[in-house]
Design an enzyme around this catalytic site. Structure first.
Site, PDB file in Angstrom:
ATOM      1  N   GLU A 229      17.174 -31.116   5.809  1.00 28.00           N
ATOM      2  CA  GLU A 229      17.277 -29.843   6.511  1.00 28.00           C
ATOM      3  C   GLU A 229      18.155 -29.995   7.747  1.00 28.00           C
ATOM      4  O   GLU A 229      18.435 -31.097   8.208  1.00 28.00           O
ATOM      5  CB  GLU A 229      15.895 -29.328   6.925  1.00 28.00           C
ATOM      6  CG  GLU A 229      15.193 -30.208   7.949  1.00 28.00           C
ATOM      7  CD  GLU A 229      13.833 -29.664   8.363  1.00 28.00           C
ATOM      8  OE1 GLU A 229      13.797 -28.751   9.209  1.00 28.00           O
ATOM      9  OE2 GLU A 229      12.820 -30.158   7.835  1.00 28.00           O
ATOM     10  N   GLY A 247       5.407 -29.140   4.358  1.00 29.58           N
ATOM     11  CA  GLY A 247       4.614 -29.043   3.144  1.00 29.58           C
ATOM     12  C   GLY A 247       5.328 -29.781   2.042  1.00 29.58           C
ATOM     13  O   GLY A 247       6.473 -29.454   1.715  1.00 29.58           O
ATOM     14  N   THR A 248       4.686 -30.798   1.475  1.00 31.06           N
ATOM     15  CA  THR A 248       5.394 -31.743   0.598  1.00 31.06           C
ATOM     16  C   THR A 248       4.564 -32.123  -0.621  1.00 31.06           C
ATOM     17  O   THR A 248       3.341 -32.314  -0.526  1.00 31.06           O
ATOM     18  CB  THR A 248       5.729 -33.036   1.371  1.00 31.06           C
ATOM     19  OG1 THR A 248       6.456 -32.712   2.553  1.00 31.06           O
ATOM     20  CG2 THR A 248       6.553 -33.993   0.522  1.00 31.06           C
ATOM     21  N   ARG A 382      15.158 -39.229   5.676  1.00 29.06           N
ATOM     22  CA  ARG A 382      15.631 -39.812   4.397  1.00 29.06           C
ATOM     23  C   ARG A 382      16.902 -40.604   4.659  1.00 29.06           C
ATOM     24  O   ARG A 382      17.944 -40.405   4.019  1.00 29.06           O
ATOM     25  CB  ARG A 382      15.894 -38.743   3.327  1.00 29.06           C
ATOM     26  CG  ARG A 382      14.876 -37.636   3.268  1.00 29.06           C
ATOM     27  CD  ARG A 382      13.494 -38.112   2.838  1.00 29.06           C
ATOM     28  NE  ARG A 382      12.478 -37.342   3.545  1.00 29.06           N
ATOM     29  CZ  ARG A 382      12.117 -36.083   3.260  1.00 29.06           C
ATOM     30  NH1 ARG A 382      12.689 -35.454   2.268  1.00 29.06           N
ATOM     31  NH2 ARG A 382      11.195 -35.473   3.965  1.00 29.06           N
ATOM     32  N   GLY A 398       3.355 -34.488   8.334  1.00 23.57           N
ATOM     33  CA  GLY A 398       2.823 -33.539   9.294  1.00 23.57           C
ATOM     34  C   GLY A 398       1.302 -33.566   9.301  1.00 23.57           C
ATOM     35  O   GLY A 398       0.662 -33.275   8.289  1.00 23.57           O
ATOM     36  N   GLU A 408      -1.797 -38.404   3.564  1.00 22.05           N
ATOM     37  CA  GLU A 408      -0.620 -38.462   4.433  1.00 22.05           C
ATOM     38  C   GLU A 408       0.138 -39.772   4.242  1.00 22.05           C
ATOM     39  O   GLU A 408       1.365 -39.799   4.272  1.00 22.05           O
ATOM     40  CB  GLU A 408      -1.017 -38.279   5.896  1.00 22.05           C
ATOM     41  CG  GLU A 408      -1.810 -37.014   6.193  1.00 22.05           C
ATOM     42  CD  GLU A 408      -1.066 -35.723   5.873  1.00 22.05           C
ATOM     43  OE1 GLU A 408       0.108 -35.776   5.455  1.00 22.05           O
ATOM     44  OE2 GLU A 408      -1.659 -34.647   6.027  1.00 22.05           O
ATOM     45  N   LYS A 415       8.315 -39.939   0.382  1.00 20.95           N
ATOM     46  CA  LYS A 415       9.565 -39.736   1.113  1.00 20.95           C
ATOM     47  C   LYS A 415      10.387 -41.016   1.193  1.00 20.95           C
ATOM     48  O   LYS A 415      11.625 -40.977   1.084  1.00 20.95           O
ATOM     49  CB  LYS A 415       9.256 -39.199   2.506  1.00 20.95           C
ATOM     50  CG  LYS A 415       8.678 -37.792   2.495  1.00 20.95           C
ATOM     51  CD  LYS A 415       8.231 -37.348   3.871  1.00 20.95           C
ATOM     52  CE  LYS A 415       7.707 -35.920   3.853  1.00 20.95           C
ATOM     53  NZ  LYS A 415       7.162 -35.496   5.172  1.00 20.95           N
TER      54      LYS A 415
END
Length: 459
Positions: A229, A247-248, A382, A398, A408, A415
Site C-alpha cells: 500500500e 485485516g489479513t 514485505r 495489528g 497474530e 506476511k
C-alpha cells in the site's frame, strides 16, 4: 523493450553508484547518482551537493516541508527526486526523543534517469555525452536482463516467536486497559547469507501484484520491497490519496481455500473492527490537511491480494487545502496507521517497548517526486532490508483488544512468506533473457515480433 522490471534490475546490478528503482502505474523509473542530497536529522535539515558547500537549517515545525523547499531549490522546481523516511522520523512528530545525529529521512536529486515501459524508454542525463553513455548502458541491460537462479536462502520463520507472543499479550493488556485502540507489533527474522538483491527483487516481483515495488541503495540502506500500500500520493492538482490495508488472511493459490478465507476475513469481527478504526483515523488525518468537504471514502473494505496474503482494503481521497503543501500531507499520514496504531502517540510507545530495536526503514516510506509536483510514498512492508552489514525481514500484525497471540504470530508468518521464498544468494548467477539490440539501437525481440524503438530525450 522487454520486461521493464528485469531491465531496470540489471541496471541496478551493473552499477556501484547509489540508485532507486521505483515501479508504479505500469512504468519503472530507474534513477542513479546523487547530484544533490537533502537529509533530515533529529535537530536539523541539511542540504549538500557534489559541487556546493553544505547548507544547514534548523528543523522547523514541518521538517519535511523544509526538506521539500531545499529540494525544490536544488532542482529549480523542474526535476524529479526520490528518497526514504525511516519509521523513527515519527517520534519527533509525536514529541518523543530522537538521536540528534541520526538521519531520519534522506532525499536525492539523481544525476541520470531512465523511465521504462514495455514499449519505450525515456532517458535523462546531465549532458549529451552522459546521455550517449546511458544509452549504451541501457542496450547492455537489455541483453542481460536478470533471470534469477533457482537457488534460495532459507530463513527461520520461528525466530523470536515466543517473545513475539509475549509482546502481543502485553499489547492486548494495554489496549484493554484503555491506553490505546490498536498497535502494530512486529518481529524480525535474520537472513543468514549475503543476498543478490537485484535478483531477489526480480524473483519476488514475479509472484506479487504490489501497490508499488522498489529496489534501493543509498544513505547506508539497501532494500528490495513489494509494498502492499501507499502511505500517501499527492498529484499535481493537489488530490491526496491514502489506501489503508488492515485485516489479513493467507493467500495460497488454492482457489476454493482462498475464497473461503476471503469470506471469513470479511465476516471476522476483530478484522473488520481493526480495518474500520484505521479508516476512521486516515479520514481524520486527511481532514487536517485537506478541504474538509472534499474528504471522502471512495472504496471501503474491498479485498486486495498482495503476494502470500489478502487484505481488507479501502481508498480515501481529499483535495489539499490552499495553505498546505504536499509534504504536510505526507507528514499528516506518516507513519501509516496500518504500520503504527491508534492513537499513534500511544502506539509508538507500545512499539518501542515491545520491539526494543529501532525499525529503521521498515514501516517507513520510499518516496518518489515527479517534475510535475506529484509525490508518491510507498509503505515499506514485505521488504528485505540490509543495513550496517545485517540483512533481515520484518513483519507485524495489528493488535486490538480481541487479538489472539497465536493468530497474530501466524499472521506474521503469512506476511514473511511473501518475501522469504525469493531470497537469492549472492553466489547465485543470473542468466540473460529477452531481446538483442541492433546497431541502430532498435530492439529486436527473440521470437520475431515487431521491433520497438526507444524514445530518447535529454535535458
Amino acid at each position: 523493450m522487454g520486461d521493464p522490471i528485469a531491465v531496470a534490475a540489471a541496471l541496478c546490478a551493473a552499477t556501484e553508484a547509489p540508485y532507486l528503482l521505483y515501479e508504479l502505474g505500469g512504468a519503472v523509473v530507474w534513477s542513479e547518482g546523487e547530484a544533490a542530497v537533502v537529509e533530515v536529522g533529529g535537530a536539523s535539515v541539511r542540504s549538500y551537493g557534489t559541487d556546493t558547500v553544505a547548507v544547514e537549517l534548523p528543523a522547523g515545525a514541518h521538517p519535511l516541508s523544509d526538506a521539500g523547499q531545499l529540494l525544490q531549490a536544488r532542482t529549480g522546481g523542474t526535476g524529479s527526486a526520490h528518497g526514504w523516511i525511516s519509521f523513527e522520523f515519527a517520534h519527533g512528530r509525536f514529541g518523543r526523543e530522537m538521536p540528534e545525529a541520526a538521519t531520519l529521512a534522506r532525499f536525492v536529486v539523481p544525476e541520470r534517469e531512465i523511465r521504462l515501459t514495455p514499449s519505450e524508454a525515456v532517458l535523462r542525463a546531465e549532458s549529451p555525452e552522459a546521455l550517449d553513455e546511458l544509452e549504451r548502458r541501457l542496450s547492455a541491460a537489455l541483453t542481460s536482463a536478470l533471470t534469477p537462479a533457482t537457488e534460495r536462502v532459507a530463513v527461520d520463520l520461528e525466530e523470536q516467536a515466543e517473545p513475539y507472543r509475549a509482546a502481543v499479550t502485553d499489547a492486548v493488556r494495554a489496549i484493554r486497559a484503555g491506553e490505546l485502540d490498536k498497535a502494530i507489533v512486529s518481529r524480525g527474522v535474520s537472513v543468514p547469507e549475503e543476498l543478490d538483491l537485484p535478483a531477489t527483487y526480480v524473483a519476488g516481483r514475479r509472484t506479487h501484484l504490489p501497490a508499488r515495488s522498489f529496489l534501493l541503495r543509498h544513505g547506508g540502506w539497501e532494500a528490495a520491497g513489494f509494498s502492499p500500500e501507499i502511505v500517501a500520493r499527492v498529484d499535481a492538482e493537489g488530490l491526496v490519496t491514502a489506501q489503508p490495508l488492515a485485516g489479513t488472511r493467507a493467500l495460497t493459490g488454492d482457489r476454493d481455500a482462498d475464497a473461503a478465507r476471503r469470506t471469513a476475513l470479511r465476516r471476522d469481527a476483530k478484522e473488520v473492527f481493526e480495518h474500520a478504526v484505521s479508516v476512521r483515523l486516515v479520514q481524520e488525518e486527511l481532514t487536517a490537511v485537506c478541504c474538509p468537504e472534499s474528504v471522502r471514502t471512495e472504496e471501503f473494505m474491498a479485498v486486495a491480494e498482495r503476494g502470500s496474503v489478502q487484505h481488507l482494503a479501502s481508498r480515501l481521497r481529499g483535495r489539499l487545502a490552499p495553505q498546505r503543501d504536499r509534504w504536510e500531507a505526507l507528514a499528516a499520514l506518516f507513519p501509516a496507521v496500518t504500520a503504527s496504531g491508534i492513537p499513534k502517540r500511544s502506539a509508538l510507545a507500545v512499539i518501542r517497548g515491545a520491539e526494543r530495536r529501532e525499525r529503521g526503514l521498515y514501516s517507513g516510506a520510499v518516496v518518489r517526486l515527479e517534475a510535475d509536483g506529484t509525490l508518491d510514498a510507498a509503505l515499506v512492508l514485505r521488504t528485505v532490508l540490509r543495513h550496517n552489514g545485517r540483512t533481515w525481514l520484518r513483519a507485524g500484525a495489528g493488535i486490538v483488544a480481541d487479538s489472539d497471540p497465536a493468530r497474530e504470530l501466524e499472521e506474521t508468518r503469512e506476511k514473511l512468506r511473501a518475501v522469504s521464498g525469493h531470497l537469492v544468494p549472492a553466489t547465485g548467477p543470473g542468466v540473460s533473457e529477452g531481446g538483442t539490440v541492433s546497431e541502430s539501437g532498435t530492439v529486436s525481440e527473440d521470437e520475431g515480433t515487431a521491433a520497438v524503438e526507444a524514445a530518447v530525450t535529454a535535458s
